[in-house]
Write an enzyme that holds these catalytic residues in place. Sequence first.
Site, PDB file in Angstrom:
ATOM      1  N   GLU A 157     -27.488   4.153  -5.831  1.00  0.00           N
ATOM      2  CA  GLU A 157     -26.937   5.512  -5.856  1.00  0.00           C
ATOM      3  C   GLU A 157     -27.189   6.187  -4.522  1.00  0.00           C
ATOM      4  O   GLU A 157     -27.957   5.681  -3.683  1.00  0.00           O
ATOM      5  CB  GLU A 157     -27.567   6.324  -6.992  1.00  0.00           C
ATOM      6  N   ARG A 415     -33.322  16.521  -4.663  1.00  0.00           N
ATOM      7  CA  ARG A 415     -33.793  15.418  -5.507  1.00  0.00           C
ATOM      8  C   ARG A 415     -33.024  14.143  -5.217  1.00  0.00           C
ATOM      9  O   ARG A 415     -31.796  14.132  -5.210  1.00  0.00           O
ATOM     10  CB  ARG A 415     -33.601  15.801  -6.970  1.00  0.00           C
TER      11      ARG A 415
HETATM   12  C1  LIG Z   1     -25.394  15.068 -17.252  1.00  0.00           C
HETATM   13  C2  LIG Z   1     -26.724  14.717 -16.654  1.00  0.00           C
HETATM   14  C3  LIG Z   1     -26.907  13.479 -16.070  1.00  0.00           C
HETATM   15  C4  LIG Z   1     -28.152  13.139 -15.515  1.00  0.00           C
HETATM   16  N1  LIG Z   1     -28.336  11.883 -15.011  1.00  0.00           N
HETATM   17  C5  LIG Z   1     -29.564  11.534 -14.577  1.00  0.00           C
HETATM   18  C6  LIG Z   1     -29.832  10.196 -14.183  1.00  0.00           C
HETATM   19  O1  LIG Z   1     -28.972   9.328 -14.231  1.00  0.00           O
HETATM   20  N2  LIG Z   1     -31.091   9.900 -13.750  1.00  0.00           N
HETATM   21  C7  LIG Z   1     -32.090  10.830 -13.690  1.00  0.00           C
HETATM   22  O2  LIG Z   1     -33.216  10.502 -13.285  1.00  0.00           O
HETATM   23  N3  LIG Z   1     -31.849  12.106 -14.089  1.00  0.00           N
HETATM   24  C8  LIG Z   1     -30.629  12.467 -14.535  1.00  0.00           C
HETATM   25  N4  LIG Z   1     -30.422  13.744 -14.958  1.00  0.00           N
HETATM   26  C9  LIG Z   1     -31.547  14.683 -14.975  1.00  0.00           C
HETATM   27  C10 LIG Z   1     -32.473  14.307 -16.129  1.00  0.00           C
HETATM   28  O3  LIG Z   1     -31.707  13.960 -17.238  1.00  0.00           O
HETATM   29  C11 LIG Z   1     -33.399  15.444 -16.495  1.00  0.00           C
HETATM   30  O4  LIG Z   1     -33.992  15.990 -15.367  1.00  0.00           O
HETATM   31  C12 LIG Z   1     -34.496  14.955 -17.429  1.00  0.00           C
HETATM   32  O5  LIG Z   1     -33.932  14.281 -18.514  1.00  0.00           O
HETATM   33  C13 LIG Z   1     -35.336  16.111 -17.907  1.00  0.00           C
HETATM   34  O6  LIG Z   1     -36.184  15.645 -18.925  1.00  0.00           O
HETATM   35  P1  LIG Z   1     -37.188  16.654 -19.601  1.00  0.00           P
HETATM   36  O7  LIG Z   1     -37.902  15.905 -20.648  1.00  0.00           O
HETATM   37  O8  LIG Z   1     -37.963  17.349 -18.574  1.00  0.00           O
HETATM   38  O9  LIG Z   1     -36.243  17.782 -20.248  1.00  0.00           O
HETATM   39  P2  LIG Z   1     -35.086  17.657 -21.310  1.00  0.00           P
HETATM   40  O10 LIG Z   1     -34.688  16.270 -21.541  1.00  0.00           O
HETATM   41  O11 LIG Z   1     -34.012  18.604 -20.936  1.00  0.00           O
HETATM   42  O12 LIG Z   1     -35.776  18.200 -22.634  1.00  0.00           O
HETATM   43  C14 LIG Z   1     -36.130  19.561 -22.735  1.00  0.00           C
HETATM   44  C15 LIG Z   1     -36.516  19.851 -24.155  1.00  0.00           C
HETATM   45  O13 LIG Z   1     -37.133  21.127 -24.259  1.00  0.00           O
HETATM   46  C16 LIG Z   1     -36.625  21.787 -25.408  1.00  0.00           C
HETATM   47  N5  LIG Z   1     -36.781  23.233 -25.237  1.00  0.00           N
HETATM   48  C17 LIG Z   1     -36.304  24.015 -24.239  1.00  0.00           C
HETATM   49  N6  LIG Z   1     -36.659  25.300 -24.468  1.00  0.00           N
HETATM   50  C18 LIG Z   1     -37.372  25.325 -25.622  1.00  0.00           C
HETATM   51  C19 LIG Z   1     -37.964  26.350 -26.397  1.00  0.00           C
HETATM   52  N7  LIG Z   1     -37.889  27.654 -26.072  1.00  0.00           N
HETATM   53  N8  LIG Z   1     -38.615  26.004 -27.536  1.00  0.00           N
HETATM   54  C20 LIG Z   1     -38.691  24.710 -27.937  1.00  0.00           C
HETATM   55  N9  LIG Z   1     -38.111  23.704 -27.252  1.00  0.00           N
HETATM   56  C21 LIG Z   1     -37.466  24.006 -26.116  1.00  0.00           C
HETATM   57  C22 LIG Z   1     -35.176  21.340 -25.445  1.00  0.00           C
HETATM   58  O14 LIG Z   1     -34.610  21.591 -26.693  1.00  0.00           O
HETATM   59  C23 LIG Z   1     -35.355  19.860 -25.121  1.00  0.00           C
HETATM   60  O15 LIG Z   1     -35.763  19.182 -26.282  1.00  0.00           O
HETATM   61  C24 LIG Z   1     -29.200  14.093 -15.522  1.00  0.00           C
HETATM   62  C25 LIG Z   1     -29.008  15.338 -16.107  1.00  0.00           C
HETATM   63  C26 LIG Z   1     -27.783  15.655 -16.684  1.00  0.00           C
HETATM   64  C27 LIG Z   1     -27.610  17.002 -17.319  1.00  0.00           C
END
Ligand SMILES: Cc1cc2nc3c(=O)[nH]c(=O)nc-3n(C[C@H](O)[C@H](O)[C@H](O)COP(=O)(O)OP(=O)(O)OC[C@H]3O[C@@H](n4cnc5c(N)ncnc54)[C@H](O)[C@@H]3O)c2cc1C
Length: 575
Positions: A157, A415
């Site tokens: 990528e 990033r």
């Molecule tokens: C379309 C897309 C494609 C992507 N592709 C890639 C990729 O190929 N490779 C890569 O490395 N990254 C990629 N990313 C980025 C990556 O997916 C995210 O940065 C990563 O998954 C974040 O993980 P996380 O566990 O921090 O948060 P998330 O997976 O977003 O989880 C957050 C959680 O917190 C919960 N939450 C939020 N607020 C509250 C609240 N007030 N009370 C209770 N629960 C709450 C939500 O409901 C959710 O369950 C992509 C992102 C998107 C949107």
Amino acid sequence: MDNATNEGTTAAAAPAGPAPTAHRRLPVTLGRRYLMGFDTEELPQMRSDVLVIGSGIAGLTASLGAAAVGRTVNLVTKGKVAETNTWYAQGGIAGAVGEADSVDLHLADTLVVGAGLCDEDVVRAIVDEAGDALRDLVAMGVDFDHEASGAIDLHREGGHSLPRVLHSGDATGAEIQDTLSGRVRRAERVALFEEHFLVDLLTAGDRCVGALVWDPAVHGLRVFWSEAVVLATGGAGQLYRVTTNPAVATGDGVAAAWRAGAELADLEFVQFHPTAFDSAANPKFLITEALRGEGAYLLDCDENRFMLDVHPLAELAPRDVVSREIIKVMKRCGRPNVWLDARHLGEPVLRARFPMIFETCLEAGYDLSKDLIPVAPAAHYSIGGIRVDIDGSTSVDGLYASGECACTGLHGANRLASNSLLEGLVLSRRIVRALEPASSGDGLRISSQGDDEETAIDPAPARSLLQATMSDFVGVNRSEDGLSRAGAVLDGLCDLLDATPASPADLEVQNMVTLATLTAHAARYRTESRGAHWRDDFPARDDAHWRVHTVWRRGARPRLDAVRSLPMPPAQDVS
Ligand SMILES: Cc1cc2nc3c(=O)[nH]c(=O)nc-3n(C[C@H](O)[C@H](O)[C@H](O)COP(=O)(O)OP(=O)(O)OC[C@H]3O[C@@H](n4cnc5c(N)ncnc54)[C@H](O)[C@@H]3O)c2cc1C
């Protein structure tokens, strides 16, 4: 959190500081300590060793890891377990596991894309653990693609000097999410609370002792006491009108951490993805960079490849460069999109390597092997967030943060593709290793007075005004004029912070106002262009003054912290 981040560093020139106008409203406080009135003695109570908020890769990894070392875990998430950014991730997860690859090469690529703002010790620690962490994911059942020879299939990528991205077709996030969610549902020591909304973190003195959570079953609050709280609440793409992030990505955890007095950092850095499918859908469907990595072109309205003259890497230039150029071309052509051309790759390759994208485009009336696909930039990733050290500790005792809501210094000012899933995975493992037994607030009485005059919130119009303002003035291109206009609109919206929320929708809009205001402040404060932060009025990168993290804490003046890569400047105060 260990604040002695400047050890072994050398001094640099003091930052020039922000333009005088940006000083006017500093320090920032933004509303009350707690959004709602409550008395813990009058609320239903829950207890666990560890409270995890959020069920993406960061929250699930922290929950499973803590349970595996004998801790009881309450896992709270505001939607269904799979409503996460993680589920949407397509391209994959980076790790130096290929034969020709090394931790040093992965580190070097991350530093280049990070535009001088990566903390090198953090980058090394995270990319170094990738191999072990990925092996553990496979052991848990995550099914990455393999070549016919049996070797793991690696994609290349943008920004990566060689193929390094492990993937499951083009739906890697869903594979990881479903595997880990299944494990969490079966885990003995993890209690999962879906559709429970984090309202605020509870603090006693300087320590976080649990959280206040909105429980839809009782249409009211519940107290979750715990020894340690891990925020894993993800990003905040919903601050913008056009985003790839699902509706849950409203920055709640970052706003709650701010109210609890935790430090936030680098909020001005928001990554825009250049190629979201331009349709009426919200969130926008992402067309992964891996498709350009495979050879797809970007074309303007005359069907010319406009990136060729802009950057030696053409379509695979850093995301900020591609996004800015696309916006220029959209303006020149008077169109809401440019075109992605993958026709020359042929149907068999497209169907085999990008099955989900192929089908989704087909459903929308576009055949990737025959049609040009309309694409435009969309808010994609929150680089800044809750400032943490390499073990996920925030500046508040007992409070940890991991994943997209955290700011470790891994990404610097931009990033590297596929480093974010890796960061959430590794940081949560490190948090579990660093957890120390402590007392929870169980038995304490904490209360806060609500607002006497209950003012209702109308969340929908406030949300769309906020999103329009952020997109118009705090988006890909920024300037003092635009940022001050954004400031004026957001100041008006700040009145909502004094109103009494009656639902998660109200709470979300209050969190969005908080984070949008801070983001606009931070963008106005940094008077240079670097990585994902572009100022039309300060187009040059200014290493002499701005090779520093901006650190924000409620009621305090912003602080500038040295980037950790020797030799380095020490932290500077700009009061
Ligand atoms: C379309 C897309 C494609 C992507 N592709 C890639 C990729 O190929 N490779 C890569 O490395 N990254 C990629 N990313 C980025 C990556 O997916 C995210 O940065 C990563 O998954 C974040 O993980 P996380 O566990 O921090 O948060 P998330 O997976 O977003 O989880 C957050 C959680 O917190 C919960 N939450 C939020 N607020 C509250 C609240 N007030 N009370 C209770 N629960 C709450 C939500 O409901 C959710 O369950 C992509 C992102 C998107 C949107």
